[in-house]
Design a protein around this motif. Structure first.
Motif, short mmCIF file in Angstrom:
data_model
loop_
_atom_site.label_atom_id
_atom_site.label_comp_id
_atom_site.label_asym_id
_atom_site.label_seq_id
_atom_site.Cartn_x
_atom_site.Cartn_y
_atom_site.Cartn_z
N ARG A 301 -3.34 13.76 10.44
CA ARG A 301 -3.69 14.61 11.75
C ARG A 301 -2.81 15.40 12.46
N ARG A 303 -1.89 20.03 9.76
CA ARG A 303 -2.91 20.97 9.27
C ARG A 303 -2.44 21.78 7.89
N LEU A 333 -9.55 11.97 9.70
CA LEU A 333 -9.11 11.88 10.72
C LEU A 333 -8.80 13.53 10.47
N ARG A 334 -9.59 14.80 9.91
CA ARG A 334 -8.98 15.48 10.96
C ARG A 334 -10.14 16.10 11.27
N SER A 335 -9.66 16.88 12.18
CA SER A 335 -11.30 17.57 13.55
C SER A 335 -12.00 18.53 12.07
N GLU A 336 -13.02 19.07 12.50
CA GLU A 336 -13.45 19.90 11.84
C GLU A 336 -13.05 21.36 11.99
N ARG A 337 -11.87 21.73 12.73
CA ARG A 337 -11.15 22.69 12.27
C ARG A 337 -10.19 23.16 11.53
N TRP A 338 -9.34 21.65 11.56
CA TRP A 338 -8.57 21.96 10.83
C TRP A 338 -8.83 20.81 9.76
N PRO A 339 -9.43 21.23 8.32
CA PRO A 339 -10.08 20.18 7.49
C PRO A 339 -9.49 20.15 6.45
#
Length: 355
Positions: A301, A303, A333-339
């Protein structure tokens, strides 16, 4: 996915501003496979001297020795108010509390070298070279360990080989002199303010950290020079307990961490570094098992851009395939913004304790 040599992983990580290291029990097993293994202290303990105490752990729903000992001692102090005619029960509880302390000492001792000299110098020198990737140079970050043995501490305190270039490893762990006893054979945790500059953190505590009730002290080998078993026995006799997280599940571990200032601050430091988008994280000697999700999910979770996971042995084995799946699960678990990019390196090629 391909398994790359450790040197290639280090070279690839040069793209990031900081390298951090998370150590699991495989770090200790690689040094002394004959005594370090994955079982908990509770599972390794011999309760034959007082088999009834196992029921105390069950009643409390824990495998924490400190909790069981405190429960017995507290019960012994209040029981006379309710059962004044049976002093034998009080005596039994106090005796079992004493036996539990000795069981804890013996269990620790049989699963740990007594003194640093039990480890060959060459192993310490090799380990210092490995740690230099994370604690020296312009990419130096932090070393976080989930182990509560003393191998990391002993390595940081060890001198480099007398012939060759010395390694200046960052080893601040947030402990310093007690202002009321600057010449004592221990140091004390300096609190949250100074902890921000620490570069080495024991996320689950360690066997040289003792909770005295009023402060957290660290017994130093340089000042004390006392074998581990004697050190632990002396501390327990003074009602100071070694600080380590012995519970089994991730939820139980996180609960204890949140109730201790040092553990929680270390947890927050790990989280803060996992949130740095220009940092990377190496993992060595950890199976990524779910009982440490309270730590691992901070990466998932976070960056940080990339993790490098050590794989020991055949990559096609069921054990290693599971580790790889767990690592990919963190990336999911990551978002596309912070792969999160995941790479796997050959743990043996790191030569953590030498060839």
């Amino acid at each position: 996915m391909p398994i790359i040599p450790f040197t290639d992983a280090i070279a690839d990580s040069a793209q990031f501003s900081k390298r951090h290291l998370l150590l699991g029990n495989g770090f200790s097993i690689a040094c002394r496979a004959d005594i370090f293994h994955y079982g908990s202290l509770f599972a390794q303990a011999d309760f034959s001297a007082a088999p009834q105490v196992v029921e105390v752990f069950k009643a409390l729903g824990t495998q924490d020795f400190e909790a069981a000992i405190h429960a017995l001692e507290n019960a012994a102090s209040i029981l006379p108010a309710y059962v004044p005619a049976d002093p034998s029960a009080v005596a039994t509880m106090l005796d079992h509390a004493r036996i539990l302390k000795e069981i804890l000492v013996q269990t620790i001792a049989k699963n740990h070298p007594h003194i640093p000299a039990d480890i060959p110098d060459a192993k310490f020198w090799a380990c210092r070279r490995f740690l230099a990737n994370f604690l020296a140079g312009d990419k130096a970050g932090c070393v976080f360990t989930l182990n509560y043995d003393l191998l990391l501490y002993w390595t940081l305190m060890h001198d480099d080989m007398p012939f060759g270039q010395a390694l200046e490893l960052a080893k601040n762990d947030g402990f310093g002199n007690d202002e009321d006893a600057p010449d004592a054979d221990y140091v004390v945790w300096q609190g949250e303010t100074n902890a921000h500059s620490a570069s080495v953190m024991f996320l689950h505590g360690a066997l040289h950290l003792f909770d005295t009730g009023k402060e957290l002290t660290k017994y130093t080998w340089v000042r004390k020079g006392v074998p581990l078993i004697d050190q632990a026995r002396e501390a327990l006799a003074n009602n100071a307990f070694p600080l380590f997280v012995a519970e089994g599940t991730s939820v139980q571990k996180k609960t204890k961490i949140r109730h201790n200032a040092y553990l929680y601050q270390s947890f927050k430091q790990f989280t803060a570094n996992a949130m740095q988008g220009k940092h990377c994280m190496f993992i060595f000697g950890h199976s990524l098992a779910e009982n440490d999700d309270h730590i691992l999910n901070r990466i998932g979770r976070g960056r940080c851009r990339k993790i490098y996971v050590g794989i020991f042995g055949d990559p096609a084995s069921a054990w290693n395939q599971q580790i790889m799946l767990r690592a990919q699960g963190l990336a999911a678990l990551r978002s596309e913004r912070w792969p999160l990019d995941v790479a796997f390196y050959d743990a043996a090629s790191a030569q953590v304790w030498g060839a």
